[in-house]
Design a protein around this motif. Structure first.
Motif, short mmCIF file in Angstrom:
data_model
loop_
_atom_site.label_atom_id
_atom_site.label_comp_id
_atom_site.label_asym_id
_atom_site.label_seq_id
_atom_site.Cartn_x
_atom_site.Cartn_y
_atom_site.Cartn_z
N GLU A 61 -15.65 -4.74 64.16
CA GLU A 61 -16.59 -5.86 64.11
C GLU A 61 -16.26 -6.81 62.96
O GLU A 61 -16.17 -8.01 63.15
CB GLU A 61 -18.02 -5.33 63.93
CG GLU A 61 -18.51 -4.48 65.07
CD GLU A 61 -18.88 -5.29 66.28
OE1 GLU A 61 -19.40 -6.41 66.11
OE2 GLU A 61 -18.64 -4.81 67.40
N ARG A 62 -16.15 -6.25 61.76
CA ARG A 62 -15.92 -7.05 60.57
C ARG A 62 -15.37 -6.15 59.47
O ARG A 62 -15.77 -5.01 59.35
CB ARG A 62 -17.23 -7.69 60.12
CG ARG A 62 -17.09 -8.62 58.95
CD ARG A 62 -18.41 -9.35 58.68
NE ARG A 62 -18.33 -10.12 57.47
CZ ARG A 62 -17.80 -11.34 57.39
NH1 ARG A 62 -17.29 -11.89 58.46
NH2 ARG A 62 -17.77 -11.99 56.25
N GLY A 63 -14.47 -6.67 58.65
CA GLY A 63 -13.95 -5.89 57.55
C GLY A 63 -12.74 -6.55 56.93
O GLY A 63 -12.31 -7.62 57.34
N LEU A 64 -12.19 -5.89 55.93
CA LEU A 64 -11.01 -6.37 55.20
C LEU A 64 -9.78 -5.66 55.73
O LEU A 64 -9.73 -4.44 55.77
CB LEU A 64 -11.18 -6.09 53.70
CG LEU A 64 -10.01 -6.45 52.80
CD1 LEU A 64 -9.84 -7.96 52.73
CD2 LEU A 64 -10.23 -5.90 51.41
N TYR A 65 -8.78 -6.43 56.15
CA TYR A 65 -7.52 -5.89 56.67
C TYR A 65 -6.80 -5.12 55.58
O TYR A 65 -6.62 -5.62 54.47
CB TYR A 65 -6.65 -7.03 57.19
CG TYR A 65 -5.22 -6.65 57.47
CD1 TYR A 65 -4.88 -6.05 58.67
CD2 TYR A 65 -4.22 -6.87 56.54
CE1 TYR A 65 -3.57 -5.70 58.94
CE2 TYR A 65 -2.90 -6.52 56.79
CZ TYR A 65 -2.58 -5.93 58.00
OH TYR A 65 -1.29 -5.58 58.25
N LEU A 66 -6.38 -3.89 55.89
CA LEU A 66 -5.58 -3.10 54.95
C LEU A 66 -4.13 -3.01 55.42
O LEU A 66 -3.23 -3.44 54.73
CB LEU A 66 -6.16 -1.70 54.80
CG LEU A 66 -7.53 -1.60 54.13
CD1 LEU A 66 -8.02 -0.17 54.14
CD2 LEU A 66 -7.47 -2.14 52.73
N LYS A 67 -3.91 -2.43 56.57
CA LYS A 67 -2.56 -2.22 57.12
C LYS A 67 -2.65 -2.11 58.62
O LYS A 67 -3.72 -1.92 59.19
CB LYS A 67 -1.96 -0.91 56.60
CG LYS A 67 -1.48 -0.92 55.19
CD LYS A 67 -0.10 -1.48 55.13
CE LYS A 67 0.44 -1.33 53.73
NZ LYS A 67 1.44 -2.25 53.39
N HIS A 68 -1.47 -2.15 59.25
CA HIS A 68 -1.38 -1.83 60.66
C HIS A 68 -0.04 -1.16 60.93
O HIS A 68 0.90 -1.29 60.16
CB HIS A 68 -1.55 -3.07 61.54
CG HIS A 68 -0.38 -4.00 61.53
ND1 HIS A 68 -0.18 -4.95 60.55
CD2 HIS A 68 0.68 -4.10 62.36
CE1 HIS A 68 0.94 -5.60 60.80
NE2 HIS A 68 1.49 -5.11 61.89
N HIS A 69 0.00 -0.43 62.03
CA HIS A 69 1.23 0.21 62.48
C HIS A 69 1.33 -0.04 63.98
O HIS A 69 0.36 0.13 64.71
CB HIS A 69 1.22 1.70 62.20
CG HIS A 69 2.37 2.43 62.83
ND1 HIS A 69 3.66 2.32 62.36
CD2 HIS A 69 2.43 3.25 63.91
CE1 HIS A 69 4.46 3.05 63.12
NE2 HIS A 69 3.73 3.62 64.05
N ILE A 70 2.52 -0.43 64.42
CA ILE A 70 2.70 -0.75 65.83
C ILE A 70 3.55 0.34 66.48
O ILE A 70 4.70 0.55 66.10
CB ILE A 70 3.34 -2.13 66.00
CG1 ILE A 70 2.41 -3.18 65.41
CG2 ILE A 70 3.65 -2.41 67.46
CD1 ILE A 70 2.93 -4.56 65.37
#
Length: 161
Positions: A61-70
Motif C-alpha cells: 500500500e505505502r512504504g519506503l523502498y529498500l531493495k528488490h530482487h528479480i
C-alpha cells in the motif's frame, strides 16, 4: 522446528481421522467438526508461512523502498519499510515493465534518494511522466503502484529554534 511441526501435524491428522471414523454416524458432530478443522488447518498454514518470513503475494500500500530482487521468468521480490519501521517482503508477478521501472527506482535509491511506494490512483499516475507541481520523480509499476522521490526538506515541518 520443522520436525516438531511435521510431527504435530501427523498426530493431529491421526486424531482427527480417528474422531471422524468413531463419530461418523453423528451428523451434529460432523457439522461443526469439519469446518472447525478446515479453519484450524488454514490458519496454521497462514501463521506458519508468516513466521518463516515468506513474502506476501500482494501489492504494498505505502512504504519506503529498500531493495528488490528479480527472479526473471516468474517473480519480483520487493522489500519495503512500512509503518513503525517494520520491513515487509512482497512477491510480485514478473513483467518487463515492472523490471525496468524497478531498475530506475534502484538507481535513484543508490544515488541516496528516498523512494516512497504508494498505491496508484488512476488520476495521479498516468504513465511515468511527472505532472505539473509534483515534487520528485515518479515511476509506475503496471498501474498497480507507483514510486516517487521523497524530499524531506519540503515534506517535514521545520523545527522551532
Amino acid at each position: 522446528m520443522i520436525e516438531t511441526l511435521v510431527f504435530g501435524l501427523i498426530v493431529l491428522s491421526t486424531v482427527c481421522l480417528w474422531l471422524l471414523i468413531e463419530q461418523r454416524k453423528s451428523w451434529k458432530f460432523l457439522i461443526w467438526f469439519i469446518p472447525a478443522l478446515l479453519i484450524l488447518v488454514s490458519s496454521t498454514y497462514v501463521t506458519y508461512t508468516s513466521l518463516l518470513g515468506i513474502p506476501k503475494v500482494a501489492t504494498p500500500e505505502r512504504g519506503l523502498y529498500l531493495k528488490h530482487h528479480i527472479a526473471e521468468p516468474n517473480w519480483i521480490y520487493l522489500w519495503v519499510l512500512e509503518k513503525n519501521n517494520i520491513p515487509m517482503s512482497y512477491q510480485i508477478i514478473y513483467s518487463r515493465e515492472k523490471h525496468n521501472a524497478l531498475e530506475g527506482v534502484k538507481q535513484k535509491s543508490d544515488e541516496g534518494k528516498f523512494m516512497i511506494i504508494k498505491k496508484a490512483d488512476p488520476e495521479d499516475m498516468e504513465g511515468t511522466d511527472n505532472k505539473e507541481g509534483d515534487r520528485g520523480g515518479g515511476y509506475t509499476i503496471g498501474g498497480d503502484f507507483g514510486f516517487y522521490e521523497w524530499d524531506h526538506s519540503i515534506d517535514l515541518p521545520l523545527k522551532d529554534n
